[in-house]
Enzyme design. Structure first.
Site, PDB file in Angstrom:
ATOM      1  N   LYS A  43      33.321 -20.439  12.768  1.00 22.65           N
ATOM      2  CA  LYS A  43      32.938 -21.904  12.036  1.00 22.65           C
ATOM      3  C   LYS A  43      32.072 -22.541  11.194  1.00 22.65           C
ATOM      4  O   LYS A  43      31.733 -23.183  10.198  1.00 22.65           O
ATOM      5  CB  LYS A  43      32.052 -22.529  13.089  1.00 22.65           C
ATOM      6  CG  LYS A  43      32.440 -22.723  14.651  1.00 22.65           C
ATOM      7  CD  LYS A  43      31.766 -23.531  15.204  1.00 22.65           C
ATOM      8  CE  LYS A  43      31.893 -23.768  16.875  1.00 22.65           C
ATOM      9  NZ  LYS A  43      31.295 -24.437  18.044  1.00 22.65           N
ATOM     10  N   GLY A  44      31.425 -20.638  10.639  1.00 17.06           N
ATOM     11  CA  GLY A  44      30.107 -20.824   9.514  1.00 17.06           C
ATOM     12  C   GLY A  44      30.244 -21.209   8.489  1.00 17.06           C
ATOM     13  O   GLY A  44      29.388 -21.509   7.708  1.00 17.06           O
ATOM     14  N   GLU A  99      34.176 -17.661   3.271  1.00 16.54           N
ATOM     15  CA  GLU A  99      33.453 -16.992   3.807  1.00 16.54           C
ATOM     16  C   GLU A  99      31.410 -17.708   3.856  1.00 16.54           C
ATOM     17  O   GLU A  99      31.308 -17.668   3.097  1.00 16.54           O
ATOM     18  CB  GLU A  99      33.815 -15.900   4.350  1.00 16.54           C
ATOM     19  CG  GLU A  99      34.628 -15.014   4.789  1.00 16.54           C
ATOM     20  CD  GLU A  99      34.218 -14.485   6.627  1.00 16.54           C
ATOM     21  OE1 GLU A  99      33.306 -15.379   7.272  1.00 16.54           O
ATOM     22  OE2 GLU A  99      35.291 -13.622   6.599  1.00 16.54           O
ATOM     23  N   ASP A 100      31.996 -17.247   4.868  1.00 19.13           N
ATOM     24  CA  ASP A 100      30.156 -17.763   5.742  1.00 19.13           C
ATOM     25  C   ASP A 100      29.073 -16.368   4.990  1.00 19.13           C
ATOM     26  O   ASP A 100      28.511 -16.344   4.089  1.00 19.13           O
ATOM     27  CB  ASP A 100      29.120 -18.444   6.613  1.00 19.13           C
ATOM     28  CG  ASP A 100      30.118 -17.394   8.016  1.00 19.13           C
ATOM     29  OD1 ASP A 100      30.424 -16.408   8.015  1.00 19.13           O
ATOM     30  OD2 ASP A 100      29.255 -18.063   8.440  1.00 19.13           O
ATOM     31  N   ASP A 103      29.967  -8.746   6.587  1.00 19.42           N
ATOM     32  CA  ASP A 103      28.570  -8.679   7.093  1.00 19.42           C
ATOM     33  C   ASP A 103      29.451  -6.894   7.345  1.00 19.42           C
ATOM     34  O   ASP A 103      28.671  -6.107   6.331  1.00 19.42           O
ATOM     35  CB  ASP A 103      27.817  -8.656   8.515  1.00 19.42           C
ATOM     36  CG  ASP A 103      27.205  -7.969   9.080  1.00 19.42           C
ATOM     37  OD1 ASP A 103      26.153  -7.539   8.790  1.00 19.42           O
ATOM     38  OD2 ASP A 103      26.902  -8.127  10.488  1.00 19.42           O
ATOM     39  N   LYS A 131      25.704  -8.743   2.885  1.00 15.75           N
ATOM     40  CA  LYS A 131      24.656  -8.476   3.630  1.00 15.75           C
ATOM     41  C   LYS A 131      25.454  -6.521   3.473  1.00 15.75           C
ATOM     42  O   LYS A 131      26.242  -5.898   4.122  1.00 15.75           O
ATOM     43  CB  LYS A 131      24.445  -8.702   5.369  1.00 15.75           C
ATOM     44  CG  LYS A 131      23.152  -8.108   5.384  1.00 15.75           C
ATOM     45  CD  LYS A 131      23.516  -8.681   6.951  1.00 15.75           C
ATOM     46  CE  LYS A 131      23.552  -9.896   7.974  1.00 15.75           C
ATOM     47  NZ  LYS A 131      23.429  -9.866   9.325  1.00 15.75           N
ATOM     48  N   PHE A 152      19.190 -11.376  10.771  1.00 14.02           N
ATOM     49  CA  PHE A 152      20.662 -11.804  10.992  1.00 14.02           C
ATOM     50  C   PHE A 152      19.953 -13.668  10.760  1.00 14.02           C
ATOM     51  O   PHE A 152      19.157 -14.124  10.981  1.00 14.02           O
ATOM     52  CB  PHE A 152      20.330 -11.561  12.422  1.00 14.02           C
ATOM     53  CG  PHE A 152      21.906 -12.631  13.224  1.00 14.02           C
ATOM     54  CD1 PHE A 152      21.946 -11.910  13.279  1.00 14.02           C
ATOM     55  CD2 PHE A 152      21.403 -13.736  13.219  1.00 14.02           C
ATOM     56  CE1 PHE A 152      24.172 -12.262  14.161  1.00 14.02           C
ATOM     57  CE2 PHE A 152      23.033 -14.109  13.782  1.00 14.02           C
ATOM     58  CZ  PHE A 152      24.107 -13.478  13.937  1.00 14.02           C
ATOM     59  N   ASP A 159      25.094 -20.005  12.393  1.00 12.17           N
ATOM     60  CA  ASP A 159      24.373 -19.872  13.718  1.00 12.17           C
ATOM     61  C   ASP A 159      23.841 -18.288  13.897  1.00 12.17           C
ATOM     62  O   ASP A 159      24.419 -17.327  13.526  1.00 12.17           O
ATOM     63  CB  ASP A 159      25.104 -20.553  14.746  1.00 12.17           C
ATOM     64  CG  ASP A 159      26.061 -19.286  15.471  1.00 12.17           C
ATOM     65  OD1 ASP A 159      26.880 -18.839  14.017  1.00 12.17           O
ATOM     66  OD2 ASP A 159      27.116 -19.063  16.320  1.00 12.17           O
ATOM     67  N   ARG A 165      22.873 -23.871  12.969  1.00 18.05           N
ATOM     68  CA  ARG A 165      23.967 -24.522  11.828  1.00 18.05           C
ATOM     69  C   ARG A 165      23.045 -25.434  10.728  1.00 18.05           C
ATOM     70  O   ARG A 165      23.502 -25.835  10.166  1.00 18.05           O
ATOM     71  CB  ARG A 165      24.454 -25.073  12.565  1.00 18.05           C
ATOM     72  CG  ARG A 165      25.875 -23.711  13.439  1.00 18.05           C
ATOM     73  CD  ARG A 165      27.520 -24.050  13.187  1.00 18.05           C
ATOM     74  NE  ARG A 165      27.927 -23.035  14.776  1.00 18.05           N
ATOM     75  CZ  ARG A 165      28.294 -21.639  14.330  1.00 18.05           C
ATOM     76  NH1 ARG A 165      28.044 -21.825  12.827  1.00 18.05           N
ATOM     77  NH2 ARG A 165      29.281 -21.136  15.031  1.00 18.05           N
TER      78      ARG A 165
HETATM   79  P1  IMP Z   1      31.701  -8.753  10.055  1.00 15.88           P
HETATM   80  O1  IMP Z   1      33.097  -8.937  10.415  1.00 15.88           O
HETATM   81  O2  IMP Z   1      30.568  -7.389  10.987  1.00 15.88           O
HETATM   82  O3  IMP Z   1      31.683  -8.258   8.657  1.00 15.88           O
HETATM   83  O4  IMP Z   1      31.238 -10.479  10.749  1.00 15.88           O
HETATM   84  C1  IMP Z   1      31.242 -11.476  10.107  1.00 15.88           C
HETATM   85  C2  IMP Z   1      30.932 -12.466  10.717  1.00 15.88           C
HETATM   86  O5  IMP Z   1      30.160 -11.664  11.926  1.00 15.88           O
HETATM   87  C3  IMP Z   1      30.533 -13.594  10.226  1.00 15.88           C
HETATM   88  O6  IMP Z   1      31.421 -13.954   9.345  1.00 15.88           O
HETATM   89  C4  IMP Z   1      29.460 -14.289  10.956  1.00 15.88           C
HETATM   90  O7  IMP Z   1      30.183 -15.375  11.495  1.00 15.88           O
HETATM   91  C5  IMP Z   1      28.770 -13.002  11.596  1.00 15.88           C
HETATM   92  N1  IMP Z   1      27.840 -12.576  11.556  1.00 15.88           N
HETATM   93  C6  IMP Z   1      27.814 -11.348  11.348  1.00 15.88           C
HETATM   94  N2  IMP Z   1      26.597 -11.110  10.488  1.00 15.88           N
HETATM   95  C7  IMP Z   1      25.522 -12.843  10.492  1.00 15.88           C
HETATM   96  C8  IMP Z   1      24.284 -13.018  10.477  1.00 15.88           C
HETATM   97  O8  IMP Z   1      23.296 -12.409  10.048  1.00 15.88           O
HETATM   98  N3  IMP Z   1      24.272 -14.443  11.061  1.00 15.88           N
HETATM   99  C9  IMP Z   1      25.274 -15.493  12.020  1.00 15.88           C
HETATM  100  N4  IMP Z   1      26.320 -14.552  12.153  1.00 15.88           N
HETATM  101  C10 IMP Z   1      26.664 -13.580  11.101  1.00 15.88           C
END
Ligand code: IMP
Length: 177
Positions: A43-44, A99-100, A103, A131, A152, A159, A165
């Site tokens: 949803k981000g 993408e939001d 990470d 990040k 975070f 969220d 959000r």
């Molecule tokens: P990844 O697979 O670790 O890159 O994470 C991707 C997803 O994790 C993002 O699309 C977010 O939904 C969630 N996510 C990762 N870091 C954060 C954060 O700092 N705040 C909120 N959601 C996060």
């Protein structure tokens, strides 16, 4: 006593607005004549996507996909699956993922592989935030808004356990006991 999250501001709405305009300019330069398919990752990305597309004055289509990797906590499980799929065909389309946050990179790499198998004409990635300190797998972000610290992040669609959000600014959560 239960721990209370405190919010710290990272980027205010003016900074976010300026960054979304910059991204819209970059995307316009590359996609103006391509009728791209923008795929928002739910949803981000929904607030970002809504602001971004209103600054793109050329024909495009919008789709959404929902993936799960995080449970209701703050750590990625590392296992990604599609929980709500696409309705529009991707084959032969110029696809731009919205993408939001990138990470660890696990979700994005899964999505890039998933879409690549559907044979788009081109496939690129736009992410509001990055990040890099948490990366486990390399990801090329073609259009990047903000690099964020190892915190975070919440607000502007993003969220923390479904909270925050609605905030118009981007901040981070600090949990204090
Ligand atoms: P990844 O697979 O670790 O890159 O994470 C991707 C997803 O994790 C993002 O699309 C977010 O939904 C969630 N996510 C990762 N870091 C954060 C954060 O700092 N705040 C909120 N959601 C996060």
């Amino acid at each position: 006593m239960s721990s209370q999250p405190k919010l710290k501001l990272l980027f205010n709405r003016e900074e976010i607005g300026a960054t979304v305009s910059r991204l819209a300019d970059e995307i316009s330069q590359d996609y103006r004549s391509q009728h791209p398919l923008l795929i928002g990752v739910l949803k981000g990305s929904f607030v970002f996507m809504a602001d971004l597309i209103r600054l793109l004055d050329f024909p495009l289509e919008v789709e959404f996909i929902r993936l799960s990797s995080y449970g209701r906590g703050r750590e990625s499980s590392g296992k990604v699956k599609v929980v709500q799929g696409l309705r529009s065909p991707v084959k032969g389309r110029d696809v731009l993922i919205i993408e939001d946050i990138v990470d660890t990179g696990l979700t994005t790499v899964f999505l890039l592989d998933y879409l690549r198998r559907k044979k788009p004409a081109s496939l690129k990635l736009c992410s509001l935030t990055d990040k890099p300190s948490r990366r486990q797998i390399p990801v090329t972000i073609d259009y990047l808004g903000f690099t964020v610290p190892n915190k975070f992040i919440v607000g502007y669609g993003i969220d923390w356990d479904e909270k925050f959000r609605y905030l118009p600014d981007i901040g981070y959560v600090e949990v204090e006991d």
